[in-house]
Each structure stands twice: as structure tokens, then as C-alpha cells.
Design an enzyme around this catalytic site. Sequence first.
Site, short mmCIF file in Angstrom:
data_model
loop_
_atom_site.label_atom_id
_atom_site.label_comp_id
_atom_site.label_asym_id
_atom_site.label_seq_id
_atom_site.Cartn_x
_atom_site.Cartn_y
_atom_site.Cartn_z
N HIS A 76 23.71 17.26 87.37
CA HIS A 76 24.08 18.15 87.96
C HIS A 76 22.77 19.22 86.72
CE1 HIS A 76 28.52 18.59 89.41
NE2 HIS A 76 27.72 17.75 89.72
N TYR A 204 32.43 28.51 87.76
CA TYR A 204 33.80 29.39 86.95
C TYR A 204 34.01 30.45 87.48
CZ TYR A 204 32.73 26.11 83.84
OH TYR A 204 32.26 24.54 82.39
N PRO A 295 38.77 25.42 76.44
CA PRO A 295 38.33 24.18 77.83
C PRO A 295 36.91 24.67 78.41
CG PRO A 295 40.13 24.32 78.66
CD PRO A 295 40.07 24.58 77.06
N LYS A 299 33.04 21.45 75.59
CA LYS A 299 32.39 20.89 74.65
C LYS A 299 33.25 20.05 73.78
CE LYS A 299 28.69 23.54 75.02
NZ LYS A 299 28.10 22.36 75.96
N TYR A 387 25.10 25.54 76.83
CA TYR A 387 25.66 24.33 78.45
C TYR A 387 25.53 23.49 77.93
CZ TYR A 387 29.58 24.27 82.26
OH TYR A 387 30.82 23.62 82.61
P1 RFL Z 1 41.41 12.32 71.18
O1 RFL Z 1 40.89 12.19 72.88
O2 RFL Z 1 42.72 13.11 71.21
O3 RFL Z 1 42.01 11.33 70.31
C1 RFL Z 1 42.36 10.95 69.76
C2 RFL Z 1 43.32 9.08 70.29
O4 RFL Z 1 43.39 9.65 69.00
C3 RFL Z 1 44.88 8.78 69.29
N1 RFL Z 1 46.00 8.95 67.88
C4 RFL Z 1 47.11 8.58 67.34
N2 RFL Z 1 46.69 7.16 66.46
C5 RFL Z 1 47.33 6.62 65.85
N3 RFL Z 1 48.25 6.81 65.40
C6 RFL Z 1 47.92 7.87 65.07
N4 RFL Z 1 48.88 8.49 64.57
C7 RFL Z 1 47.72 8.85 66.31
N5 RFL Z 1 47.65 10.03 66.44
C8 RFL Z 1 47.12 10.47 67.64
C9 RFL Z 1 45.46 10.17 70.64
O5 RFL Z 1 46.71 8.98 71.38
C10 RFL Z 1 44.08 9.32 71.20
O6 RFL Z 1 44.13 8.32 71.73
O7 RFL Z 1 40.41 13.05 70.65
P2 RFL Z 1 38.94 13.07 70.07
O8 RFL Z 1 38.23 11.48 70.16
O9 RFL Z 1 38.46 13.90 69.15
O10 RFL Z 1 38.58 13.42 71.52
C11 RFL Z 1 38.39 14.86 72.02
C12 RFL Z 1 38.05 15.06 73.64
O11 RFL Z 1 39.25 14.40 74.01
C13 RFL Z 1 38.75 16.63 73.43
O12 RFL Z 1 37.60 17.36 72.74
C14 RFL Z 1 38.11 16.51 75.11
O13 RFL Z 1 39.09 16.49 76.03
C15 RFL Z 1 38.39 18.37 75.00
N6 RFL Z 1 37.59 19.07 76.84
C16 RFL Z 1 36.08 18.97 77.31
N7 RFL Z 1 35.89 18.51 76.66
C17 RFL Z 1 34.02 17.92 77.31
O14 RFL Z 1 33.38 17.72 76.07
N8 RFL Z 1 34.08 19.21 78.27
C18 RFL Z 1 35.17 19.32 79.53
O15 RFL Z 1 34.72 19.53 80.26
C19 RFL Z 1 36.47 18.96 78.58
N9 RFL Z 1 37.49 19.45 79.61
C20 RFL Z 1 39.28 19.36 76.87
C21 RFL Z 1 38.53 19.72 79.06
C22 RFL Z 1 40.36 18.67 77.46
C23 RFL Z 1 41.64 19.51 78.65
N10 RFL Z 1 42.59 19.03 77.74
C24 RFL Z 1 43.60 18.69 78.30
C25 RFL Z 1 42.96 20.08 76.36
C26 RFL Z 1 39.52 20.28 79.76
C27 RFL Z 1 40.44 19.77 79.55
C28 RFL Z 1 42.16 20.57 80.75
C1 PHB Z 2 36.33 19.57 84.01
O1 PHB Z 2 35.79 19.07 85.03
O2 PHB Z 2 36.99 18.54 83.40
C2 PHB Z 2 36.16 20.79 83.14
C3 PHB Z 2 35.03 21.16 83.68
C4 PHB Z 2 34.00 22.60 82.76
C5 PHB Z 2 34.92 22.61 82.27
C6 PHB Z 2 36.00 22.49 82.16
C7 PHB Z 2 36.45 20.97 82.85
O3 PHB Z 2 34.65 23.54 81.23
#
Ligand code: RFL
Ligand code: PHB
Length: 393
Positions: A76, A204, A295, A299, A387
Site C-alpha cells: 500500500h 481510519y 493499535p 506498530k 506510519y
Molecule cells: P506475542 O505475539 O504476544 O507473542 C508472545 C508469545 O509468547 C507466548 N507465551 C508464552 N510461552 C511460553 N511460556 C509462557 N509463560 C508464555 N506466555 C506467553 C504466547 O503464547 C505467544 O505466542 O508477542 P510479540 O512476539 O512480542 O509480538 C507482538 C505482537 O503480537 C503485537 O504487538 C501486535 O499484534 C500488536 N498489533 C499490531 N501490531 C502491528 O505491528 N500492526 C498492526 O496492524 C497491529 N494491529 C495489534 C493489532 C494487536 C491487536 N490485538 C489483538 C492486541 C490489532 C489488534 C486488534
Molecule cells: C489490521 O489490519 O488488523 C490493522 C490495521 C491497522 C491498524 C490496526 C490493525 O492500525
Amino acid sequence: MAADLETQVGIIGAGPAGLVLSRLLRLQGIDSVLLEQRSRAYVETRIRAGVLEQGSTDLLIETGVGDRLMEEGAVHHGVNLQFDGERHRIDFAALTRRHITVYGQQEVVKDLIASELADGGTVLFEVEDAAPTDVTGPNPSVTFRHDGRDRELSCAVVAGCDGFHGVCRGIIPHEVLTEYERDYPFGWLGILAAVAPSTEELIYAYHPRGFALHSLRSPELSRLYVQVDPHDDIENWSDERIWSELQLRLASPGWTLEEGPVLEKAVTAMRSYVCEPMQHGNLFLAGDAAHIVPPTGAKGMNLAIADVTVLTSALADWFHRSERAGLDAYSRRCLERVWRVQDFSNTMTELMHVIPAGDPFARQIQRAKQRYVATSAAMQRTIAENYVGLPLS
Ligand code: RFL
Ligand code: PHB
């Protein structure tokens, strides 16, 4: 109990942070073992982030795990910010010459697990009670249960990549830890819908009824979010109610939002959090284990990848050249980017959400900021630069 497994870096958590770290270490000739609490199927289907900064995409491609990303990810060159029905495109290409790629986090996770296993790496799933021990002493290790057995992994360094609710951050003594936190008075209700996206680029939207976001996953799958009360029960949200809110909040003259079956829905609370330092002895935290962002700036996953890039170069200095300066500076180096990203995520969040019971003065300031975004090339450039992501160190 004597350790029955040995490696150089014991990684707790197989999310983006742990898996990218393991990949980068392998390319440096450094051995690691991944311990993951959940099953492989669970981590490969957990729906989360969707936006990769160009630096994250480049890194995945350079490290040989980007084939499917290049084929299926959508590049994008801009994003839309909408205020009260008026849509404004932030043109990444013109403002930064950079882009983002929309590709689901669980797809990144799938690709990394497949490559780790194909390369003969060790990933233990469904590990229980993982506990780092002796991280400030001469013989760090991680004890855990797996397949009904007590086990111990001996390692020189423990990487805490276990997300916000993991165990690693908790072993840093309280007196050396500073925690910064902000809770937001709203959450996001996210859906995955089986319908072609109604937009080519993300939208957004600020609307008096609350924020909404139209994102996408593939030509057949849309990802959408609406601002809700963080304590709201998902049971209160029928599919009809969700679509009707999305229709109202995303509406823009001459544009139609197509609806389709809702495949998944969940509410996520929003919070900013940072712990300092991100290290203790030979324990190093990376990703959500050390910090989370709301979110709105897309990031979290990107920041996790940035942390482990810094950690890998410090670990290479340590294992290959016995130089410790990089490891000692790990937290300080990561936190510079972490706070930049906290600022951006907070700015985007405050710009786009309705603050419940917010005071009228704050609303007028928000409106002025929205007008400024809509009309100022300088402000649009600031948003674009953050971004698409500042360069990885
Ligand atoms: P994770 O992905 O939470 O992975 C951690 C892993 O550790 C495991 N774990 C354990 N394993 C062994 N022993 C234990 N005691 C443990 N405790 C936990 C877990 O099962 C898991 O597999 O962390 P990590 O690797 O630091 O990654 C971070 C990302 O997952 C997170 O920051 C993003 O998902 C945030 N996020 C977004 N980030 C972006 O860069 N771009 C986005 O568009 C974006 N959109 C989002 C998001 C997060 C969202 N939610 C659901 C919080 C949108 C949403 C809705
Ligand atoms: C997503 O596609 O899940 C998404 C995109 C942008 C955001 C957060 C989540 O800021």
C-alpha cells in the site's frame, strides 16, 4: 535437576519477537531453542496485526522468509484518514517514497515456524510453567514442563519474548523496574468478514459515534474495527449491530461499504505500557513483553521486530567477539524507538477516537488537529514518516 537441553539463547514465546529472533540468530550462526506455551495450531491462527512497515518487510525478505509475503502481501502506498465523512489520503509514496505491506501477523508466524522447522530448529509447543532461573548468575536456564516431564534448558542468555502476559518481565526485581502506563477509556471490537474489501487502502475514520477502521486481509477477506467501551460484552454486539455502526461511522459521499458473513469477532482493551530497563543480567525482554501500544498506529509487531534486530547484533558481538557493550546498551537503544512509537501511537489514538465524557475544550483541540492533518502537507508528512516506520537501526 540437571539440564537435559542446551543452547546459546533460550527463547520464551513463539510470537513475532521470538520467531524473528530465532531466524536472525540462525543467520549469525547462533543456536537457540524456542519454548511456546500454546499449540502450533493456536499461534498460527491467532488473528492480530496486519500492517508491516517497509523495514519489517525488507527484513523478512532479506532473511529468506518473505516468499509468500511477496506473493500474497498487498503493498500500500497510502492510507485514508476520515473526519466526519470527509476522506483525506496520506500519500506515502509522495511524502516518504516508502510503503507498507498488509499481511496478517499469523501468516508471518506460519512462515517463520515453517522455516525454523525446515532448518532443523527446535520449537517446543504446549510448554507449561516456563521459568527463567539464575539469569544474573553464571548458569542461566529455563525450567519447564513438556509432554508430562519436568525439563531444563541450559543457556547463556534468556530472551523474554512471551508477550504482555508472559512470565519473564515478572522476574525483574521491582526496585530496579520503572513502569509507565496509560489505559484508554475505550476498546476495539474487531471483526474478520468474508467479503471483498470495499477499499483498496485502509480507512481510519473519526465519527461522533466513535472511531472505525476498515482494513483488509485478502481479495476475499476484510478486517474491520469499531470503537466500543473496553468492558463491553461481545454478546451485546450482533452482526447486524456491528455492520450498522460500521455503515454509519465509515460513510462517505459516493462510497459504499459491502457487508458479508462475520467469521470472527472480539473486543480488545487499549493500553500503552513501557518497562525500563528491558533487561536484567542475562535476561533480555523483546516485543510486547516489554511494551505495548494502542493499535491505532499499527506498530506492535513492527516494534517487536525492531527490538530483536537490536538484540541480534548485540548477541553477535557477545558470542563471536566477547564484546558486552552492545548487550549492556540493549535496553537504552530499544527504548529510543519505543518512545518514538509510543508518541505516534498515542497521537493517532487521540486524533481518531471519541473521548467518552471528554470536555468540550479537548474536543475543539482535537478538531483543530484533525483540520491541520486534513490541510497541512507538513503534518501529513509527519504521519506518513512514522506510519511507514523510521529506519531500523
Ligand atoms: P506475542 O505475539 O504476544 O507473542 C508472545 C508469545 O509468547 C507466548 N507465551 C508464552 N510461552 C511460553 N511460556 C509462557 N509463560 C508464555 N506466555 C506467553 C504466547 O503464547 C505467544 O505466542 O508477542 P510479540 O512476539 O512480542 O509480538 C507482538 C505482537 O503480537 C503485537 O504487538 C501486535 O499484534 C500488536 N498489533 C499490531 N501490531 C502491528 O505491528 N500492526 C498492526 O496492524 C497491529 N494491529 C495489534 C493489532 C494487536 C491487536 N490485538 C489483538 C492486541 C490489532 C489488534 C486488534
Ligand atoms: C489490521 O489490519 O488488523 C490493522 C490495521 C491497522 C491498524 C490496526 C490493525 O492500525
